[in-house]
Design an enzyme around this catalytic site. Structure first.
Site, PDB file in Angstrom:
ATOM      1  N   HIS A  34      28.128  50.285 -16.664  1.00 29.37           N
ATOM      2  CA  HIS A  34      27.059  51.271 -16.464  1.00 29.37           C
ATOM      3  C   HIS A  34      27.542  52.248 -15.393  1.00 29.37           C
ATOM      4  O   HIS A  34      28.679  52.156 -14.919  1.00 29.37           O
ATOM      5  CB  HIS A  34      25.759  50.567 -16.070  1.00 29.37           C
ATOM      6  N   HIS A  37      29.372  50.903 -12.235  1.00 33.33           N
ATOM      7  CA  HIS A  37      30.802  50.615 -12.412  1.00 33.33           C
ATOM      8  C   HIS A  37      31.594  51.930 -12.455  1.00 33.33           C
ATOM      9  O   HIS A  37      32.670  52.034 -11.871  1.00 33.33           O
ATOM     10  CB  HIS A  37      31.052  49.902 -13.747  1.00 33.33           C
ATOM     11  N   ASP A 151      26.787  43.991  -4.672  1.00 32.63           N
ATOM     12  CA  ASP A 151      27.079  42.569  -4.472  1.00 32.63           C
ATOM     13  C   ASP A 151      27.618  42.406  -3.047  1.00 32.63           C
ATOM     14  O   ASP A 151      28.806  42.151  -2.831  1.00 32.63           O
ATOM     15  CB  ASP A 151      28.091  42.089  -5.512  1.00 32.63           C
ATOM     16  N   GLN A 154      29.430  39.282  -1.982  1.00 28.65           N
ATOM     17  CA  GLN A 154      30.736  39.216  -2.660  1.00 28.65           C
ATOM     18  C   GLN A 154      31.765  40.097  -1.933  1.00 28.65           C
ATOM     19  O   GLN A 154      32.924  39.707  -1.778  1.00 28.65           O
ATOM     20  CB  GLN A 154      30.569  39.672  -4.110  1.00 28.65           C
ATOM     21  N   MET A 187      21.340  49.467 -10.596  1.00 30.48           N
ATOM     22  CA  MET A 187      21.931  49.267 -11.920  1.00 30.48           C
ATOM     23  C   MET A 187      22.668  47.940 -11.950  1.00 30.48           C
ATOM     24  O   MET A 187      23.324  47.561 -10.979  1.00 30.48           O
ATOM     25  CB  MET A 187      22.889  50.412 -12.232  1.00 30.48           C
ATOM     26  N   SER A 189      24.447  45.005 -15.052  1.00 31.53           N
ATOM     27  CA  SER A 189      24.646  44.638 -16.458  1.00 31.53           C
ATOM     28  C   SER A 189      23.511  43.738 -16.928  1.00 31.53           C
ATOM     29  O   SER A 189      23.115  43.780 -18.088  1.00 31.53           O
ATOM     30  CB  SER A 189      25.980  43.901 -16.623  1.00 31.53           C
ATOM     31  N   ARG A 190      22.973  42.944 -16.019  1.00 31.39           N
ATOM     32  CA  ARG A 190      21.906  42.009 -16.390  1.00 31.39           C
ATOM     33  C   ARG A 190      20.597  42.737 -16.714  1.00 31.39           C
ATOM     34  O   ARG A 190      19.714  42.149 -17.342  1.00 31.39           O
ATOM     35  CB  ARG A 190      21.687  40.965 -15.291  1.00 31.39           C
TER      36      ARG A 190
HETATM   37  P1  AMP Z   1      30.292  43.133 -12.315  1.00 23.90           P
HETATM   38  O1  AMP Z   1      30.761  43.673 -13.628  1.00 23.90           O
HETATM   39  O2  AMP Z   1      28.830  42.918 -12.236  1.00 23.90           O
HETATM   40  O3  AMP Z   1      31.122  41.976 -11.850  1.00 23.90           O
HETATM   41  O4  AMP Z   1      30.569  44.300 -11.267  1.00 23.90           O
HETATM   42  C1  AMP Z   1      31.842  44.849 -11.080  1.00 23.90           C
HETATM   43  C2  AMP Z   1      31.833  45.697  -9.837  1.00 23.90           C
HETATM   44  O5  AMP Z   1      30.872  46.748  -9.978  1.00 23.90           O
HETATM   45  C3  AMP Z   1      31.437  44.893  -8.605  1.00 23.90           C
HETATM   46  O6  AMP Z   1      32.248  45.307  -7.506  1.00 23.90           O
HETATM   47  C4  AMP Z   1      29.998  45.279  -8.414  1.00 23.90           C
HETATM   48  O7  AMP Z   1      29.551  45.168  -7.077  1.00 23.90           O
HETATM   49  C5  AMP Z   1      30.011  46.737  -8.857  1.00 23.90           C
HETATM   50  N1  AMP Z   1      28.673  47.165  -9.216  1.00 23.90           N
HETATM   51  C6  AMP Z   1      27.782  46.508 -10.004  1.00 23.90           C
HETATM   52  N2  AMP Z   1      26.616  47.174 -10.055  1.00 23.90           N
HETATM   53  C7  AMP Z   1      26.772  48.267  -9.269  1.00 23.90           C
HETATM   54  C8  AMP Z   1      25.907  49.357  -8.895  1.00 23.90           C
HETATM   55  N3  AMP Z   1      24.648  49.443  -9.333  1.00 23.90           N
HETATM   56  N4  AMP Z   1      26.405  50.302  -8.066  1.00 23.90           N
HETATM   57  C9  AMP Z   1      27.677  50.222  -7.595  1.00 23.90           C
HETATM   58  N5  AMP Z   1      28.533  49.236  -7.907  1.00 23.90           N
HETATM   59  C10 AMP Z   1      28.087  48.277  -8.731  1.00 23.90           C
END
Ligand code: AMP
Length: 280
Positions: A34, A37, A151, A154, A187, A189-190
């Site tokens: 989204h 990312h 996160d 994380q 935002m 993915s969930r």
């Molecule tokens: P994920 O695919 O959820 O593991 O996320 C991959 C990376 O994208 C991680 O570093 C997340 O913290 C970052 N991320 C996820 N959602 C957002 C968001 N809304 N804004 C900025 N970064 C994000």
């Protein structure tokens, strides 16, 4: 954009590029991309000659098998987004490519941050995160690593991982701001798994975080946390935690002057959401 499925081929390709003086930036993801990312991809392309994005739904970081089973997969759309964003390389490995036969599981000594907040509710989660990031960093050896503040814990865990693996001097960590819907909802993915009504309700998480920030100077921390938890519970959330914490180890803050970040984890319907807001 070049697609790599094999770790060895990617490492060789990147080594050749690095030998010509090119810098490499890396954005690890689990796909279902989204705008959040893509904002990381934008920062990465702006700061590096080569941008590598990985999409890998890492089984070892899921403590809940249902969450793993239902994690959204939108790979053809992800590829379109990455091409449009100017990403140079997509690494799309299989599980056996990341954890080949004979792969030896390591234990990462992360200190108290491993067990606070998310660590408490998702036992083993951060060991799994470190395992996959450690492996991806070995394969890609980037100059710059881009993570989302969404996160927050994380980010702190990976900062620690870079320190304990001796990579902190080689890799610059960039923590990028959280992208939100116009409603304020972070935002994620969930969010794809939320119904329309749940999505509207989910905005309350951000509202409670903002409320904490606004009232921090004049309200005791315990009251702020208790009120936020009550408001969310009343709206149908199952709240794991509302915490006001110090950055670094995410230990609870004792008073407003050491309150760096407010964090929430709460489930609506079947979807567990997390969000946070910096307080200073
Ligand atoms: P994920 O695919 O959820 O593991 O996320 C991959 C990376 O994208 C991680 O570093 C997340 O913290 C970052 N991320 C996820 N959602 C957002 C968001 N809304 N804004 C900025 N970064 C994000």
């Amino acid at each position: 954009m070049i697609l790599f499925k094999q770790a060895g081929a990617l490492t060789e390709h990147l080594q050749r590029q690095k030998n010509t003086g090119k810098t490499v930036g890396f954005v690890p993801t689990m796909g279902a991309l989204h705008e959040g990312h893509l904002s990381l991809i934008d920062q990465c392309t702006a700061g590096n000659d080569i941008t590598v994005c990985s999409i890998f739904i890492n089984p070892t970081q899921f403590n809940n098998p249902e969450d793993f089973k239902h994690y959204p997969v939108t790979i053809s759309m992800d590829i379109e987004h990455l091409v449009a964003a100017g990403c140079d390389i997509l690494f799309l490995p299989s599980t056996s490519e990341i954890y080949p036969t004979g792969y030896l599981k390591k234990h990462y000594d992360l200190g108290s941050i491993e067990h606070n907040l998310e660590g408490h509710y998702r036992p083993g989660h951060f060991q799994g995160v470190c395992e996959v990031v450690d492996r991806l960093l070995d394969i890609i050896t980037p100059d710059n690593l881009y993570l989302g503040q969404k996160d927050f814990q994380q980010c702190m865990v990976i900062k620690k991982l870079l320190e304990i693996t001796g990579r902190a001097v080689k890799v610059d960590l960039h923590i990028c701001p959280t992208k939100r819907e116009s409603s304020g909802l972070a935002m994620s993915s969930r969010n794809l798994r939320l119904t329309g009504q749940e999505k509207e309700l989910a905005v309350s998480i951000y509202k409670e975080l903002e409320n904490i920030k606004v009232n921090l100077p004049q309200t005791p921390l315990e009251t702020l946390k208790k009120n936020a938890k009550e408001h969310l519970t009343r709206q149908g959330f199952l709240v794991d935690y509302v915490e006001i914490a110090k950055a670094g180890d995410l230990a609870p803050s004792e008073n407003a002057s050491e309150a760096d970040v407010a964090l929430v984890a709460a489930t609506i319907g079947n979807v567990r959401l997390i969000d946070n807001l910096l307080l200073n």
